[in-house]
Every structure is written in C-alpha cells, then in structure tokens.
Design a protein around this motif. Structure first.
Motif, short mmCIF file in Angstrom:
data_model
loop_
_atom_site.label_atom_id
_atom_site.label_comp_id
_atom_site.label_asym_id
_atom_site.label_seq_id
_atom_site.Cartn_x
_atom_site.Cartn_y
_atom_site.Cartn_z
N PRO A 31 -9.18 3.35 0.36
CA PRO A 31 -7.86 2.34 0.62
C PRO A 31 -7.49 1.81 -0.66
O PRO A 31 -7.74 1.69 -1.18
CB PRO A 31 -8.71 1.90 1.71
N LEU A 32 -5.55 1.12 -0.06
CA LEU A 32 -5.12 0.86 -1.01
C LEU A 32 -4.34 -0.68 -0.86
O LEU A 32 -3.66 -1.06 0.70
CB LEU A 32 -4.70 1.81 -2.03
N LEU A 33 -4.91 -1.54 -1.64
CA LEU A 33 -4.11 -3.06 -1.04
C LEU A 33 -2.77 -3.39 -2.85
O LEU A 33 -3.69 -3.40 -3.52
CB LEU A 33 -5.36 -4.43 -1.80
N VAL A 34 -2.13 -3.62 -1.88
CA VAL A 34 -1.06 -3.88 -2.54
C VAL A 34 -0.15 -5.13 -2.52
O VAL A 34 -0.40 -4.91 -1.22
CB VAL A 34 0.72 -2.56 -2.36
N ASN A 35 -0.19 -5.28 -3.35
CA ASN A 35 0.14 -6.93 -3.50
C ASN A 35 1.28 -6.92 -4.22
O ASN A 35 1.37 -6.50 -6.11
CB ASN A 35 -1.15 -7.85 -4.24
N GLY A 67 -1.05 -4.21 -7.79
CA GLY A 67 -0.25 -5.23 -8.30
C GLY A 67 1.38 -4.62 -8.81
O GLY A 67 1.61 -4.03 -9.49
N ILE A 68 2.50 -5.39 -7.62
CA ILE A 68 3.57 -5.23 -8.17
C ILE A 68 3.93 -6.12 -8.23
O ILE A 68 4.48 -6.73 -7.56
CB ILE A 68 3.89 -4.27 -6.93
N GLY A 69 4.82 -6.14 -9.60
CA GLY A 69 5.32 -7.75 -9.52
C GLY A 69 6.95 -7.24 -9.88
O GLY A 69 7.91 -6.47 -10.47
N ILE A 70 7.79 -8.59 -9.57
CA ILE A 70 8.96 -8.66 -8.57
C ILE A 70 9.02 -9.40 -9.81
O ILE A 70 9.47 -11.44 -9.78
CB ILE A 70 8.90 -9.57 -7.62
N PHE A 112 3.00 -11.36 -0.69
CA PHE A 112 3.39 -10.14 0.00
C PHE A 112 2.56 -9.54 -0.06
O PHE A 112 1.92 -8.56 -0.95
CB PHE A 112 4.48 -9.67 0.44
N THR A 113 1.09 -8.95 0.96
CA THR A 113 -0.38 -7.86 0.73
C THR A 113 0.13 -6.97 1.71
O THR A 113 0.14 -7.36 2.70
CB THR A 113 -1.17 -8.70 -0.05
N VAL A 114 0.16 -5.79 1.66
CA VAL A 114 -0.56 -4.42 2.00
C VAL A 114 -1.86 -3.53 2.37
O VAL A 114 -2.11 -3.64 1.08
CB VAL A 114 1.08 -3.57 2.42
#
Length: 142
Positions: A31-35, A67-70, A112-114
């Motif tokens: 399981p992966l939480l992508v923020n 975390g994926i930073g915009i 936004f988190t997936v």
C-alpha cells in the motif's frame, strides 16, 4: 480510469531531492500513500510533519508514504530539511499536477492524497488537509 492513473504513476521516473531520477515502480506491491504538495500551500505544510511521523512510526512495514512536490527542488529541499520530513520526496513539477488530475483532482487542488492498495487499486483519495483519524482508520482497514 483510476487504474490508468496508477499505471501512469508507476511508469514515472521523478528526481529525488538530490537530483537523482527514481523509478516510482519501486513502490509497487505494498500500500502506498501518495501526497501531492507544495511548500507554498499552507494546509500541505501543516499536515506534513504529522504525515512524516505516521510514516516513520510504520517504517514501511504495512505501507509506504511518498510526497510529490509541485514545487522547485530548492524550495522542497529547504522545507524537508527544516521540518525533518522522513519519507521520500520527489520533484513533480507541473507534470505532478497532471498526475493528480488523473486520480480525480480536476482542479489540481493541494494537498491531494491518494491511497493505493497493494493490488494497485485506488482505495481512496483525499482533497485538502488530511484528517488523520480517518486516514489511520483507512490504513488499518487495508
């Protein structure tokens, strides 16, 4: 459609904060939480220390957090150092916004988190600041 978004996510290679490209496929199978976040986004900034604590507590046993930073690499690095963020951060740039749209975030709002299951299915998405009681319950239910 959500499945396509997950496949698209795992097909990406994004730079980490040291500028090294990292294949996101390395996170498959658990399981992966992508923020999706940015250092200029106040609710992102307020939720990240708690998210980092949650990630550190689990230590990748049951789930992983990324975390994926915009945002710019320099702003991200400065933020991560100042707040001692324990999970991996990747530079998404504007492509990160497109990725988040694929998961059902048409306006590209942040944070936004997936939550993606080990099976590669999207279990839940969260727009806005995380409610940690809800998140912990969702993680426990995985």
């Amino acid at each position: 459609r959500a499945h396509t978004a997950v496949a698209n996510l795992y097909a990406q290679s994004l730079n980490d904060l040291s500028g090294k490209p990292q294949a996101l496929s390395q996170w498959k199978g658990k399981p992966l939480l992508v923020n999706f976040w940015a250092s200029w986004c106040a609710p992102c900034v307020s939720e990240m220390p708690e998210l980092s604590e949650l990630a550190a507590k689990d230590g990748g046993k049951r789930f992983n957090v990324i975390g994926i930073g915009i945002d710019s690499p320099s702003a991200m690095s400065e933020f991560a150092a100042k707040h001692n963020i324990k999970y991996p951060l990747y530079v998404g740039g504007m492509g990160g916004t497109e990725l988040s749209r694929g998961f059902g975030n048409p306006s590209g709002g942040l944070p936004f988190t997936v939550l993606i299951g080990a099976d590669g299915q999207v279990k839940k998405t969260y727009l806005g600041k995380l409610k940690f009681d809800e998140l912990k319950a969702d993680l426990a239910a995985l």
